[in-house]
Write a protein that holds these residues in place. Structure first.
Motif, short mmCIF file in Angstrom:
data_model
loop_
_atom_site.label_atom_id
_atom_site.label_comp_id
_atom_site.label_asym_id
_atom_site.label_seq_id
_atom_site.Cartn_x
_atom_site.Cartn_y
_atom_site.Cartn_z
N PHE A 94 27.67 17.10 18.07
CA PHE A 94 27.87 15.75 17.55
C PHE A 94 27.05 15.55 16.26
CE2 PHE A 94 26.93 11.25 17.19
CZ PHE A 94 28.16 10.65 17.42
N ILE A 95 25.79 15.99 16.29
CA ILE A 95 24.94 15.89 15.09
C ILE A 95 25.52 16.74 13.96
CG2 ILE A 95 22.64 16.34 14.14
CD1 ILE A 95 21.51 15.79 16.94
N LYS A 96 25.98 17.95 14.31
CA LYS A 96 26.60 18.82 13.31
C LYS A 96 27.84 18.17 12.72
CE LYS A 96 28.87 23.31 12.79
NZ LYS A 96 29.36 24.52 13.49
N HIS A 97 28.60 17.47 13.54
CA HIS A 97 29.82 16.79 13.08
C HIS A 97 29.48 15.72 12.05
CE1 HIS A 97 33.73 14.79 13.26
NE2 HIS A 97 33.12 13.66 13.55
N LEU A 98 28.39 14.97 12.27
CA LEU A 98 28.00 13.92 11.34
C LEU A 98 27.43 14.50 10.04
CD1 LEU A 98 26.30 11.31 13.71
CD2 LEU A 98 28.63 11.29 12.81
N LEU A 99 26.64 15.58 10.17
CA LEU A 99 25.99 16.17 8.99
C LEU A 99 26.90 17.13 8.24
CD1 LEU A 99 22.45 16.97 10.46
CD2 LEU A 99 23.18 14.93 9.23
N LYS A 100 28.01 17.55 8.88
CA LYS A 100 28.93 18.54 8.32
C LYS A 100 28.23 19.89 8.08
CE LYS A 100 32.12 15.39 8.15
NZ LYS A 100 33.11 15.35 9.23
N SER A 101 27.17 20.15 8.81
CA SER A 101 26.46 21.43 8.71
C SER A 101 25.49 21.54 9.87
CB SER A 101 25.70 21.53 7.38
OG SER A 101 24.65 20.59 7.34
N TYR A 121 21.82 22.04 11.53
CA TYR A 121 20.43 21.78 11.14
C TYR A 121 19.58 23.00 11.53
CZ TYR A 121 19.69 20.45 16.10
OH TYR A 121 19.62 20.44 17.47
N PRO A 122 18.42 23.21 10.92
CA PRO A 122 17.59 24.39 11.22
C PRO A 122 17.24 24.46 12.71
CG PRO A 122 16.78 23.28 9.27
CD PRO A 122 17.84 22.40 9.84
N GLY A 123 17.51 25.61 13.32
CA GLY A 123 17.20 25.82 14.73
C GLY A 123 18.27 25.37 15.68
N GLU A 167 9.94 20.01 18.31
CA GLU A 167 9.89 20.46 16.92
C GLU A 167 10.67 19.49 16.03
OE1 GLU A 167 13.53 23.62 16.27
OE2 GLU A 167 11.68 24.39 17.17
N CYS A 168 10.41 19.61 14.75
CA CYS A 168 11.09 18.77 13.77
C CYS A 168 11.89 19.66 12.83
CB CYS A 168 10.07 17.95 12.99
SG CYS A 168 10.78 16.96 11.65
N SER A 169 13.17 19.36 12.66
CA SER A 169 14.02 20.11 11.72
C SER A 169 14.26 19.24 10.50
CB SER A 169 15.35 20.48 12.37
OG SER A 169 15.18 21.48 13.33
N GLN A 170 13.83 19.74 9.35
CA GLN A 170 14.01 18.99 8.10
C GLN A 170 15.09 19.66 7.26
OE1 GLN A 170 10.26 18.63 6.05
NE2 GLN A 170 9.68 16.82 7.22
N MET A 171 15.87 18.83 6.56
CA MET A 171 16.87 19.35 5.64
C MET A 171 17.27 18.23 4.68
SD MET A 171 20.21 19.45 8.18
CE MET A 171 21.36 19.87 6.87
N PRO A 172 17.62 18.59 3.44
CA PRO A 172 18.09 17.55 2.51
C PRO A 172 19.51 17.13 2.86
CG PRO A 172 18.12 19.72 1.46
CD PRO A 172 17.54 19.93 2.82
#
Length: 544
Positions: free
Chosen positions: A212-219, A221-223, A275-280
């Protein structure tokens, strides 16, 4: 998911330079915020009507922060320009045009005034760095150091800053005196007020939380790991950052600017699973996602986790703006652990949305039966008379995959996805209102906690029989709560869960608690009755 165009400040480099000069001129106290007073005097140069400027402010300050940052200021200027060109003002006006083609608006005598202001700055006496000395503003540093003389509440420049101040001056003393942080959540820090809206996803393994998160971000996230087996074995906070990287839990919980220091109470066993995954990403500039481990079911739930799983869920539930419960058509059973998890969301039912994911795997007849079974199960667990809103769809990026229901199912899924995405899009707009709501809830809880603690202390004997009295009070908390409710005329719905309260209370000696201090209670009552309404009134639309 597209956010509002007005929040992006999209424009050419030449226009951006103009807007920055205007922003600096309009910002009377140099705190990088255009307050209502700044806006009234500056926007008047556009010669628009009061009703038009009222709508401009409402659209630009859609988050109801009570001020405009640079991006919101640019959006306001673009709206003014479009109105001057004869366009009808609508909430979606900025979405219907190419913002790079929008010229800066006509503002009477502004360029001459800015040039004159810059000339004065050049001729003024520079400080040691060659910059014009700025007068210190009490509104920007009142929470950094203590002052002998308290500035009036009107000195703050945003609703959030006002809440910070009210917390430090009126609510925090009450919480600290009666150990509110030991029974509920830790004392608040500035980062708790400044954080972006958070969305938490809950569900059994393989119900599609990470997808679901991948669907919203279209990519990815790290990990991120996706598979039919339990893949997410930790709590992952997905937030914005300059590059793609993962930050360990101990590091992120120690970060002063992040709102996760309160998680230290769950110990190293939990922090090793955090953990925290950061991405622009533009969406992450507006909100943060919390991906959680799959809730265990069947034989797996007999394996004890090494940390308080439901306690962590409860902590995040208090901080989050929205909680998504995800279900799979083939996993409708609500296990014992899932019941405990949903039970830990007590008091946050207004934040819960239910998502029936992977609905493209069943046909129309099966979907009707699955939906009915899900509503029946949720009715027993959520324990509310209202029917929960359930979004139906398949939130993945397999666009070529036809639902088992055919064309009718595809149309249904698209409408349901649009409804859910619209709900998510509204979250940043409602973040300030949500923060006020949570602050008031916390103040009411802290006040009732003070009454409970002081009442239990009053019931203890002065010398003999303290152990027996403590056991009697602890065993009969429900009766003591009723006494407090009747004596102090408090609403029954605001009282805490007796079982949780009893568990924490067993660690303390009741005779060591503080007696009731009416001044602390009165300060919180005054805050709820006068200060918060005054704060909200100060940052309403300046053209109302």
């Amino acid at each position: 998911m597209a956010m509002e165009n007005g929040a992006t400040g999209a424009c050419t480099k030449e226009h951006l330079k103009v807007y920055r000069d205007w922003f600096e001129y309009a910002d009377s106290d140099g705190d990088r915020r255009i307050t209502a007073n700044d806006a009234v005097s500056f926007f008047a140069r556009s010669v628009l009507s009061r009703s038009e400027l009222k709508q401009v402010w409402a659209i630009a300050d859609s988050k109801r922060q009570g001020y405009l940052g640079l991006n919101e200021f640019i959006a306001a200027m673009q709206l003014i320009s479009l109105i001057q060109e004869g366009n009808a003002l609508t909430p979606d006006l900025l979405k219907s045009v190419n913002l790079e083609d929008v010229e800066p608006p006509v503002m009477e005598d502004l360029d001459a005034l800015i040039a004159e202001n810059k000339g004065k700055a050049k001729n003024g006496k520079p400080d040691s760095n060659g910059a014009q000395e700025l007068q210190a503003q009490p509104s920007t540093n009142w929470f950094i150091k203590k002052s002998k003389k308290k500035a009036p509440l009107a000195a703050v420049t945003s609703v959030v800053d006002g809440l910070k101040r009210l917390y430090q001056e009126k609510l925090k003393p009450l919480e600290a005196t009666y150990l509110f942080n030991e029974f509920y959540s830790p004392l608040l820090k500035n980062s708790d007020f400044d954080c972006k809206p958070m969305i938490m996803l809950l569900g059994q393994y393989s119900t599609g939380k990470t997808t679901f998160i991948k669907h919203l971000l279209k990519s990815d996230y790290p990990g991120a790991h996706i598979g039919p087996e339990p893949t997410t074995d930790r709590f992952v906070v997905v937030t914005s950052g300059p590059d793609k990287r993962s930050i360990p839990g101990n590091t992120i919980a120690s970060h002063a600017e992040m709102p996760f220091s309160g998680l230290n109470i769950f110990g190293g066993a939990f922090l090793s699973k955090f953990e925290c995954s950061q991405m622009p990403h533009p969406l992450l500039e507006h909100m943060t996602f919390v991906d959680t481990p799959g809730v265990l079911s069947g034989e797996k739930q007999r394996i004890e986790r090494s940390y308080d799983f439901t306690g962590v869920i409860s902590w995040f539930a208090e901080k989050c703006d929205l909680i998504l419960l995800l279900f799979d058509p083939h996993k409708l059973d609500i296990s014992d652990e899932f019941k405990r998890v949903i039970g830990s969301l007590r008091g946050h039912h207004d934040k819960i949305r239910v998502v029936l994911n992977k609905a493209d795997q069943v046909d129309t007849q099966q979907l009707v039966r699955v939906y009915g079974a899900l509503m029946w199960s949720l009715g027993k667990v959520l324990n509310t008379p209202e029917v929960a809103r359930v979004y139906i769809g398949s939130f993945n990026d397999k666009a070529t995959r036809e639902p088992a229901m055919g064309a009718m199912g595809k149309d249904l899924f698209e409408k349901e996805q649009d409804d859910l995405l619209a709900d998510l899009t509204d979250i940043p707009k409602k973040a300030c209102d949500r923060r006020i709501n949570e602050f008031v809830k916390r103040a009411r809880a802290a006040k009732i906690h003070a009454y409970i603690i002081s009442h239990l202390r009053k019931e203890m004997p002065a010398v003999m029989g303290k152990t027996k009295a403590q056991k009697r009070l602890t065993d009969n908390l429900e009766e003591e709560f009723k006494k407090i409710q009747l004596e102090s005329h408090l609403p029954a719905g605001d009282f805490p869960n007796p079982d949780h309260f009893r568990e924490v209370l067993s660690k303390y000696s009741i005779d060591k608690f503080e007696k009731l201090k009416p001044k602390l209670i009165q300060a919180v009552d005054d805050m709820l009755a006068y200060d918060i309404p005054e704060l909200l009134n100060s940052f309403r639309n300046p053209y109302d």
